[in-house]
Structures are given as C-alpha cells and as structure tokens.
Motif scaffolding. Structure first.
Motif, PDB file in Angstrom:
ATOM      1  N   ASN A 191       0.831  -1.204   0.000  1.00 18.62           N
ATOM      2  CA  ASN A 191       0.000   0.000   0.000  1.00 18.62           C
ATOM      3  C   ASN A 191       0.866   1.254   0.000  1.00 18.62           C
ATOM      4  O   ASN A 191       0.534   2.263  -0.627  1.00 18.62           O
ATOM      5  CB  ASN A 191      -0.920   0.015   1.225  1.00 18.62           C
ATOM      6  CG  ASN A 191      -1.925  -1.128   1.223  1.00 18.62           C
ATOM      7  OD1 ASN A 191      -2.278  -1.644   0.172  1.00 18.62           O
ATOM      8  ND2 ASN A 191      -2.375  -1.517   2.405  1.00 18.62           N
ATOM      9  N   VAL A 192       1.990   1.185   0.703  1.00 20.63           N
ATOM     10  CA  VAL A 192       2.921   2.312   0.763  1.00 20.63           C
ATOM     11  C   VAL A 192       3.597   2.532  -0.586  1.00 20.63           C
ATOM     12  O   VAL A 192       3.782   3.676  -1.034  1.00 20.63           O
ATOM     13  CB  VAL A 192       3.966   2.073   1.874  1.00 20.63           C
ATOM     14  CG1 VAL A 192       5.072   3.128   1.837  1.00 20.63           C
ATOM     15  CG2 VAL A 192       3.290   2.054   3.235  1.00 20.63           C
ATOM     16  N   ILE A 193       3.975   1.453  -1.247  1.00 25.39           N
ATOM     17  CA  ILE A 193       4.555   1.564  -2.588  1.00 25.39           C
ATOM     18  C   ILE A 193       3.552   2.226  -3.526  1.00 25.39           C
ATOM     19  O   ILE A 193       3.915   3.116  -4.316  1.00 25.39           O
ATOM     20  CB  ILE A 193       4.962   0.173  -3.115  1.00 25.39           C
ATOM     21  CG1 ILE A 193       6.135  -0.383  -2.310  1.00 25.39           C
ATOM     22  CG2 ILE A 193       5.329   0.241  -4.599  1.00 25.39           C
ATOM     23  CD1 ILE A 193       6.475  -1.836  -2.635  1.00 25.39           C
ATOM     24  N   GLN A 194       2.297   1.807  -3.447  1.00 22.92           N
ATOM     25  CA  GLN A 194       1.265   2.409  -4.289  1.00 22.92           C
ATOM     26  C   GLN A 194       1.167   3.917  -4.051  1.00 22.92           C
ATOM     27  O   GLN A 194       1.083   4.702  -5.012  1.00 22.92           O
ATOM     28  CB  GLN A 194      -0.101   1.757  -4.013  1.00 22.92           C
ATOM     29  CG  GLN A 194      -1.216   2.319  -4.879  1.00 22.92           C
ATOM     30  CD  GLN A 194      -2.616   1.951  -4.404  1.00 22.92           C
ATOM     31  OE1 GLN A 194      -3.591   2.632  -4.721  1.00 22.92           O
ATOM     32  NE2 GLN A 194      -2.734   0.871  -3.635  1.00 22.92           N
ATOM     33  N   MET A 195       1.199   4.337  -2.802  1.00 20.47           N
ATOM     34  CA  MET A 195       1.097   5.764  -2.490  1.00 20.47           C
ATOM     35  C   MET A 195       2.286   6.553  -3.028  1.00 20.47           C
ATOM     36  O   MET A 195       2.132   7.669  -3.537  1.00 20.47           O
ATOM     37  CB  MET A 195       0.973   5.964  -0.979  1.00 20.47           C
ATOM     38  CG  MET A 195      -0.435   5.815  -0.449  1.00 20.47           C
ATOM     39  SD  MET A 195      -1.545   7.143  -1.003  1.00 20.47           S
ATOM     40  CE  MET A 195      -0.965   8.512  -0.009  1.00 20.47           C
ATOM     41  N   ASN A 196       3.481   5.989  -2.930  1.00 23.61           N
ATOM     42  CA  ASN A 196       4.659   6.670  -3.481  1.00 23.61           C
ATOM     43  C   ASN A 196       4.542   6.832  -4.984  1.00 23.61           C
ATOM     44  O   ASN A 196       4.873   7.887  -5.534  1.00 23.61           O
ATOM     45  CB  ASN A 196       5.937   5.905  -3.108  1.00 23.61           C
ATOM     46  CG  ASN A 196       6.489   6.269  -1.752  1.00 23.61           C
ATOM     47  OD1 ASN A 196       7.275   7.205  -1.620  1.00 23.61           O
ATOM     48  ND2 ASN A 196       6.064   5.536  -0.729  1.00 23.61           N
ATOM     49  N   GLU A 197       4.060   5.790  -5.662  1.00 18.50           N
ATOM     50  CA  GLU A 197       3.921   5.870  -7.114  1.00 18.50           C
ATOM     51  C   GLU A 197       2.856   6.893  -7.510  1.00 18.50           C
ATOM     52  O   GLU A 197       3.058   7.684  -8.439  1.00 18.50           O
ATOM     53  CB  GLU A 197       3.580   4.495  -7.687  1.00 18.50           C
ATOM     54  CG  GLU A 197       3.553   4.462  -9.209  1.00 18.50           C
ATOM     55  CD  GLU A 197       3.419   3.056  -9.756  1.00 18.50           C
ATOM     56  OE1 GLU A 197       4.069   2.760 -10.777  1.00 18.50           O
ATOM     57  OE2 GLU A 197       2.668   2.257  -9.176  1.00 18.50           O
ATOM     58  N   LEU A 198       1.735   6.892  -6.805  1.00 14.92           N
ATOM     59  CA  LEU A 198       0.687   7.874  -7.090  1.00 14.92           C
ATOM     60  C   LEU A 198       1.189   9.295  -6.846  1.00 14.92           C
ATOM     61  O   LEU A 198       0.897  10.213  -7.635  1.00 14.92           O
ATOM     62  CB  LEU A 198      -0.541   7.599  -6.213  1.00 14.92           C
ATOM     63  CG  LEU A 198      -1.342   6.329  -6.541  1.00 14.92           C
ATOM     64  CD1 LEU A 198      -2.358   6.063  -5.446  1.00 14.92           C
ATOM     65  CD2 LEU A 198      -2.036   6.466  -7.892  1.00 14.92           C
ATOM     66  N   ALA A 199       1.947   9.486  -5.775  1.00 14.44           N
ATOM     67  CA  ALA A 199       2.475  10.819  -5.462  1.00 14.44           C
ATOM     68  C   ALA A 199       3.474  11.283  -6.517  1.00 14.44           C
ATOM     69  O   ALA A 199       3.535  12.469  -6.857  1.00 14.44           O
ATOM     70  CB  ALA A 199       3.130  10.807  -4.082  1.00 14.44           C
ATOM     71  N   MET A 200       4.235  10.358  -7.057  1.00 13.44           N
ATOM     72  CA  MET A 200       5.214  10.715  -8.082  1.00 13.44           C
ATOM     73  C   MET A 200       4.544  11.187  -9.358  1.00 13.44           C
ATOM     74  O   MET A 200       4.935  12.190  -9.948  1.00 13.44           O
ATOM     75  CB  MET A 200       6.108   9.505  -8.409  1.00 13.44           C
ATOM     76  CG  MET A 200       7.226   9.244  -7.433  1.00 13.44           C
ATOM     77  SD  MET A 200       8.133   7.740  -7.868  1.00 13.44           S
ATOM     78  CE  MET A 200       8.717   8.125  -9.511  1.00 13.44           C
ATOM     79  N   PHE A 201       3.544  10.459  -9.800  1.00 11.59           N
ATOM     80  CA  PHE A 201       3.056  10.650 -11.162  1.00 11.59           C
ATOM     81  C   PHE A 201       1.727  11.387 -11.268  1.00 11.59           C
ATOM     82  O   PHE A 201       1.213  11.565 -12.366  1.00 11.59           O
ATOM     83  CB  PHE A 201       2.952   9.291 -11.860  1.00 11.59           C
ATOM     84  CG  PHE A 201       4.290   8.615 -12.037  1.00 11.59           C
ATOM     85  CD1 PHE A 201       5.336   9.281 -12.632  1.00 11.59           C
ATOM     86  CD2 PHE A 201       4.485   7.317 -11.590  1.00 11.59           C
ATOM     87  CE1 PHE A 201       6.574   8.666 -12.796  1.00 11.59           C
ATOM     88  CE2 PHE A 201       5.715   6.693 -11.751  1.00 11.59           C
ATOM     89  CZ  PHE A 201       6.757   7.375 -12.351  1.00 11.59           C
ATOM     90  N   THR A 202       1.160  11.835 -10.129  1.00 14.58           N
ATOM     91  CA  THR A 202      -0.091  12.576 -10.239  1.00 14.58           C
ATOM     92  C   THR A 202       0.105  13.872 -11.026  1.00 14.58           C
ATOM     93  O   THR A 202       1.117  14.562 -10.864  1.00 14.58           O
ATOM     94  CB  THR A 202      -0.683  12.907  -8.852  1.00 14.58           C
ATOM     95  OG1 THR A 202      -1.918  13.610  -9.041  1.00 14.58           O
ATOM     96  CG2 THR A 202       0.259  13.791  -8.029  1.00 14.58           C
ATOM     97  N   SER A 203      -0.860  14.166 -11.882  1.00 12.24           N
ATOM     98  CA  SER A 203      -0.829  15.424 -12.639  1.00 12.24           C
ATOM     99  C   SER A 203      -1.881  16.400 -12.131  1.00 12.24           C
ATOM    100  O   SER A 203      -2.092  17.457 -12.723  1.00 12.24           O
ATOM    101  CB  SER A 203      -1.073  15.130 -14.132  1.00 12.24           C
ATOM    102  OG  SER A 203      -2.318  14.470 -14.318  1.00 12.24           O
ATOM    103  N   ASN A 204      -2.508  16.062 -11.016  1.00 10.32           N
ATOM    104  CA  ASN A 204      -3.525  16.912 -10.408  1.00 10.32           C
ATOM    105  C   ASN A 204      -2.845  18.024  -9.606  1.00 10.32           C
ATOM    106  O   ASN A 204      -2.211  17.750  -8.591  1.00 10.32           O
ATOM    107  CB  ASN A 204      -4.422  16.066  -9.501  1.00 10.32           C
ATOM    108  CG  ASN A 204      -5.492  16.889  -8.804  1.00 10.32           C
ATOM    109  OD1 ASN A 204      -5.635  18.090  -9.028  1.00 10.32           O
ATOM    110  ND2 ASN A 204      -6.252  16.238  -7.929  1.00 10.32           N
ATOM    111  N   PRO A 205      -2.949  19.278 -10.041  1.00  8.18           N
ATOM    112  CA  PRO A 205      -2.257  20.355  -9.327  1.00  8.18           C
ATOM    113  C   PRO A 205      -2.709  20.503  -7.880  1.00  8.18           C
ATOM    114  O   PRO A 205      -1.940  20.951  -7.022  1.00  8.18           O
ATOM    115  CB  PRO A 205      -2.593  21.611 -10.149  1.00  8.18           C
ATOM    116  CG  PRO A 205      -3.789  21.248 -10.962  1.00  8.18           C
ATOM    117  CD  PRO A 205      -3.704  19.785 -11.205  1.00  8.18           C
TER     118      PRO A 205
END
Length: 322
Positions: free
Chosen positions: A219-233
């Motif tokens: 779950n933590v890995i998923q959050m890091n990946e989402l935080a890296m690649f989000t394009s939502n300002p």
C-alpha cells in the motif's frame, strides 16, 4: 525516469528500489547503512539501472551527488523510533532535520520534478480525534515526532519559496517483507513474528488495548507511485495519510500472528504472551482517514492488515526461519 531513493537499503526504501527497477526506471540508492542492510539490496546489484551510493544525508555534497540528473526523489532516510529519539535526541535531529534540509536543497538545486518524503503519523501527537485527518494535528510527544513535523514545515516553505513540488506521506505503522526483526528498536510486527517463530513470548507494552493502523508495504509503494506521477495540481505540495484506514489492537495483532504462524508450526499456539509497562511517548490509538488520498490521488489500498500480515509471515518463515 531517474529516481533517487534515500534510505534505499532500509525496509521501505529497498522495497521501493525493487519495485521501480521492475518498472524499468533508473534508481540511485543513497544509504549510510546505519540502519539499512546490504542484504536488502544485494539482489538488485546486478541490475544495470541500479546505483548504490554509500553516503550520509548529513553531508550536503553527498546529497547533491545523489540527486544529480534525477527526475524524482523519494526521501526515506531517517532515524526512526520514538524510544531511540528519547534516548538520543541530538542524532535524531541531525539526521531527520539537517539531513532532510540538505536533501531539499540538493533537490532544488538539481531541478528535480518532485520531492516525495516519508512523513509520520507521530505528527498527530496528543490529538485524540479519530480518525486522524491531515489538517488536524496535536502537540508532538517525542523528539522523533518533532523532527517529522519540522520536515513538513520545511517542505511547505520550499514549495512556496522555491517552487519545488513536494508531497509528504504520513506513514502509519508500515510492515512487510524485509522489515528487520532484530535490534533494540525493531518494529512490533517483525519482532513478535520472530519471537513466536522461536517459541519465545512476545512482550506487549501495557494491557494490549492500544491500537494502530497497521499498513502493509505494498500500500505504501502504491502511495509513493501515485504521489510521483499525479498530474492533479491540487494533489501536490501537501501531505497524505498513508495507511489502510482501519485499526487493530495489540492483543488482536498477536492473536492474528499466532493464528497465521500455526499453519507452519502448531506449537506456536501455546506460546504465552507477557504484558509489560506502557512505553513512554506512545499514543493510545491511531487510525487514519484516507479520504484525502482517495479523492486527490485515486488511492485504493490493495491489502488489509490481515492480508498483508499473511504475506509478511509467509516471507519471514521462508527467509528467516532458523
């Protein structure tokens, strides 16, 4: 992408290194091996996309070398543990605040796209409100908690003043494969698992009714990946609870561990539990609201505590059973 992962030989960091290498990214791991281990990254050493720098984040030049040419920084390096910080607040401060500031400066100067860092649920301090919501915190209860809150303040200033995109992930009691069960400051799950595997009685601090939002590593890995690649300002330059969104008492935790381990060794069911004094600096209950992460990042945790615990116990039995 080129990703710099500090603390990359530690529990969370090595899992992140392994995951992003598997996705074809180039990974630079910075670690001084004060708490990380070479064996965590040994399987990665043959990967041409992996570079290890045995360096110290308290040295600004080391930080600058680590982030040269990096697109993203995942800052996991820190001295964890509330008891450790109570015993040695000076070193905790040097690593967690000075080291953090060095990494921010290095990332700013290198022009990285985004700086994602390990924040902590300890930031909620003496706030009794449940579930924990990102915008409502209390007073810190330990030197460690102070350092992690200061990290958030520094990240906010660097976002506003220098335009460095930052995202903080407030980790809630992360557990899973590669988490070190040994040493004075071992986390509760790996420590209890190893003790029970060896037919030793685990010691619960207090009456066992304190509860935590135990969060599996994937779950933590998923959050890091989402935080890296989000394009939502709206999703950047803020902090998120990184958790499953449910709580488990220590008594129930031991019950689950014993239940899952008896699939390998039936005698473990008869190992008694010992109760000791309550630990200084501990909060009674911890439960995260993950609504913000769901709304802004699209987070959907894949593993409940029980599902993750089964995976972790399977890993410990296969890799650490003597």
């Amino acid at each position: 992408m080129k990703i710099t992962i500090t603390g990359g030989a530690g529990f969370i960091g090595s899992n992140l290194c392994e995951y992003f290498l598997s996705k074809g990214h180039e990974v630079v791991c910075l670690d001084d091996f004060s708490t990380g281990h070479h064996y965590n990254i040994e399987p990665l050493m043959s990967n041409n996309n992996f570079t290890i720098l045995e360096s110290d984040i308290r040295n600004l030049d080391d930080c600058k070398q680590a982030v040269e040419g990096a697109d993203y920084v995942l800052h996991q390096a820190a001295l964890g543990s509330v008891p450790r910080s109570l015993k040695d607040p000076v070193t905790t401060n040097e690593v967690n605040i000075t080291g953090f500031l060095n990494m921010l400066v290095a990332a700013r100067d290198a022009g990285v796209k985004r700086f994602i860092y390990a924040a902590s649920s300890s930031t909620y301090g003496d706030s009794e409100a449940l579930p924990k919501v990102e915008e409502v915190i209390g007073n810190p209860l330990s030197p460690y908690a102070i350092t992690k809150y200061v990290n958030e303040l520094y990240a906010g200033i660097f976002s506003k003043t220098y335009g460095l995109e930052t995202i903080g992930l407030r980790y809630f009691n992360v557990f899973g494969r590669k988490q070190d069960p040994y040493g004075a400051y071992a986390a509760v799950i790996p420590k209890f698992v190893i003790q029970l595997m060896n037919h030793e009685s685990p010691v619960i601090n207090g009456d066992g009714n304190y509860s935590r939002d135990f969060t599996y590593i994937d779950n933590v890995i998923q959050m890091n990946e989402l935080a890296m690649f989000t394009s939502n300002p709206e999703a950047i330059n803020t902090v998120y609870n990184t958790a499953y969104g449910d709580c488990t008492t220590l008594n129930d935790l031991v019950k689950y561990i014993k239940e899952y381990l008896t699939a390998f060794d039936a005698a473990i069911a008869q190992v008694p539990v010992i109760y000791g004094p309550q630990r200084q600096g501990d909060i009674p209950h911890s439960l995260a609201s993950i609504d913000k992460a769901k709304r802004l990042l699209g987070y959907q945790p894949n593993y409940s505590m029980e599902e993750g615990l089964k995976e972790a116990i399977d890993w410990y039995w296969k890799n650490l059973k003597k």
